[in-house]
Motif scaffolding. Structure first.
Motif, short mmCIF file in Angstrom:
data_model
loop_
_atom_site.label_atom_id
_atom_site.label_comp_id
_atom_site.label_asym_id
_atom_site.label_seq_id
_atom_site.Cartn_x
_atom_site.Cartn_y
_atom_site.Cartn_z
N ASP A 110 26.70 51.84 101.88
CA ASP A 110 26.13 51.80 103.25
C ASP A 110 27.15 52.28 104.28
OD1 ASP A 110 24.21 51.36 105.19
OD2 ASP A 110 24.77 49.25 105.48
N GLY A 111 27.78 53.39 103.96
CA GLY A 111 28.73 53.98 104.91
C GLY A 111 30.15 53.49 104.77
N THR B 276 35.67 48.58 101.93
CA THR B 276 35.97 48.41 103.36
C THR B 276 34.97 49.21 104.19
OG1 THR B 276 37.53 50.26 103.30
CG2 THR B 276 38.42 48.03 102.98
N LYS B 277 34.68 48.71 105.39
CA LYS B 277 33.83 49.41 106.35
C LYS B 277 34.27 48.99 107.74
CE LYS B 277 28.99 50.20 107.60
NZ LYS B 277 27.58 49.86 107.34
N GLU B 278 34.64 49.97 108.51
CA GLU B 278 35.19 49.68 109.83
C GLU B 278 34.21 48.88 110.69
OE1 GLU B 278 37.27 52.04 113.60
OE2 GLU B 278 36.59 53.14 111.83
N GLY B 279 34.69 47.76 111.24
CA GLY B 279 33.87 46.93 112.12
C GLY B 279 33.01 45.93 111.39
N PHE B 280 33.11 45.85 110.03
CA PHE B 280 32.27 44.95 109.25
C PHE B 280 33.13 44.10 108.32
CE2 PHE B 280 29.38 48.20 110.60
CZ PHE B 280 28.16 47.56 110.77
N LYS B 281 32.63 42.91 108.01
CA LYS B 281 33.26 42.02 107.04
C LYS B 281 32.47 42.05 105.75
CE LYS B 281 34.61 37.21 106.22
NZ LYS B 281 34.64 35.83 106.76
N PHE B 282 33.14 42.29 104.65
CA PHE B 282 32.47 42.36 103.35
C PHE B 282 32.08 40.96 102.88
CE2 PHE B 282 32.89 42.41 98.62
CZ PHE B 282 31.81 43.22 98.34
N VAL B 283 30.78 40.81 102.51
CA VAL B 283 30.26 39.53 102.02
C VAL B 283 30.31 39.47 100.50
CG1 VAL B 283 28.25 38.00 101.91
CG2 VAL B 283 28.81 39.23 104.04
N GLY B 284 29.86 40.55 99.84
CA GLY B 284 29.86 40.57 98.39
C GLY B 284 29.05 41.72 97.82
N TRP B 285 29.15 41.88 96.49
CA TRP B 285 28.33 42.85 95.76
C TRP B 285 27.08 42.15 95.25
CZ3 TRP B 285 29.48 47.76 96.27
CH2 TRP B 285 30.81 48.16 96.43
N GLY C 214 26.49 44.19 78.49
CA GLY C 214 25.12 44.60 78.79
C GLY C 214 24.81 45.95 78.16
N LEU C 215 23.54 46.27 78.12
CA LEU C 215 23.11 47.53 77.49
C LEU C 215 22.34 48.41 78.46
CD1 LEU C 215 21.99 46.25 73.97
CD2 LEU C 215 24.03 47.57 74.52
N SER C 216 22.75 48.40 79.73
CA SER C 216 22.08 49.23 80.72
C SER C 216 23.05 49.58 81.84
CB SER C 216 20.86 48.51 81.30
OG SER C 216 21.24 47.30 81.94
N ASN C 217 22.70 50.62 82.60
CA ASN C 217 23.49 50.99 83.76
C ASN C 217 23.37 49.90 84.83
OD1 ASN C 217 24.12 53.47 82.53
ND2 ASN C 217 22.21 54.37 83.28
N ILE C 218 24.33 49.86 85.73
CA ILE C 218 24.38 48.82 86.75
C ILE C 218 24.42 49.47 88.13
CG2 ILE C 218 25.79 46.94 87.73
CD1 ILE C 218 26.76 46.35 84.91
N SER C 219 23.60 48.95 89.05
CA SER C 219 23.60 49.39 90.44
C SER C 219 23.96 48.20 91.33
CB SER C 219 22.23 49.95 90.85
OG SER C 219 21.93 51.11 90.11
N LEU C 220 24.91 48.40 92.23
CA LEU C 220 25.39 47.33 93.11
C LEU C 220 25.33 47.77 94.55
CD1 LEU C 220 28.54 46.26 91.05
CD2 LEU C 220 26.33 45.09 91.11
N LYS C 221 25.02 46.84 95.40
CA LYS C 221 24.96 47.11 96.83
C LYS C 221 25.98 46.26 97.57
CE LYS C 221 21.82 47.02 100.83
NZ LYS C 221 22.16 48.40 101.25
N ALA C 222 26.74 46.89 98.46
CA ALA C 222 27.72 46.15 99.26
C ALA C 222 27.03 45.55 100.48
CB ALA C 222 28.83 47.10 99.69
#
Length: 211
Positions: free
Chosen positions: A153-154, A178-187, A202-210
């Motif tokens: 997300d930028g 890291t993202k300027e002006g934001f505090k990271f909460v988690g994946w 696991g036996l599959s690809n993984i997608s994570l969102k910050a």
């Protein structure tokens, strides 16, 4: 294993312990020689040979070498294992089935004999091999690889967060982006569950969102 029984100038091979009857034409011979109090013995007809001359009785060994997979080799209904005396006669047909363990994929299958090395197509897992000399059958498998994608997300990802993992590998601890002006909460994964580690089983690809 293999047994050689000189009887009326004939020899029987691959006699294994099992319950059941015999073909009528050889039943008297086998019953007379091998009946026991515990079990009877029967002839594996898939690999019976009759020898009626004084020529040398030649047999060939079979060895199975597996890496992260299984080789199922059979002569008729008899399973070949590396703990047995796997001597067979010339022109014996062995049915071979190759399979990888969970989380692994076949990379190479081949066998060697007196004629050299014979590569097999890894996309075909069932073969028939005709044995005419000592033979070694090989199976090599490697861990499957899966991708890890990050929705930042930028933001900018941490260089220590990998883009893939191999099945069975070392557990991955996720680092913070890291993202300027934001505090990271988690994946977080697609189901909204927070993810701090990837155990690599696991036996599959993984997608994570910050977040």
């Amino acid at each position: 294993g293999t047994a050689f029984i000189p009887f009326s100038n004939e020899a029987f091979t691959n006699i294994s312990s099992a319950s059941g009857g015999f073909p009528e034409e050889i039943q008297p011979v086998i019953r007379f020689l091998f009946k026991t109090e515990i079990d009877d013995y029967k002839v594996n007809l898939s690999n019976i040979r009759f020898i009626t001359d004084d020529s040398e009785f030649k047999t060939n060994s079979i060895i199975l070498l597996e890496t992260n997979g299984t080789i199922l080799a059979k002569v008729g209904e008899s399973v070949i294992t590396n703990n047995a005396n796997n001597n067979v006669l010339d022109d014996t047909v062995v049915d071979v089935l190759f399979s990888a363990q969970r989380g692994y994929e076949i990379t190479e299958m081949y066998y060697t004999d007196d004629e050299g090395e014979h590569l097999l197509d890894a996309s075909v897992t069932s073969y028939q091999i005709v044995i005419n000399s000592d033979t070694v059958i090989f199976l090599d498998c490697k861990a499957m690889r899966f991708t890890i994608t990050y929705d930042l997300d930028g933001g900018v990802n941490n260089d220590f967060n990998p883009t893939h993992f191999d099945y069975g590998g070392t557990k991955i601890t996720l680092e913070s982006p890291t993202k300027e002006g934001f505090k990271f909460v988690g994946w977080f994964d697609a189901e909204g569950n927070e993810v701090t580690e990837i155990d690599c089983f696991g036996l599959s690809n993984i997608s994570l969102k910050a977040v």
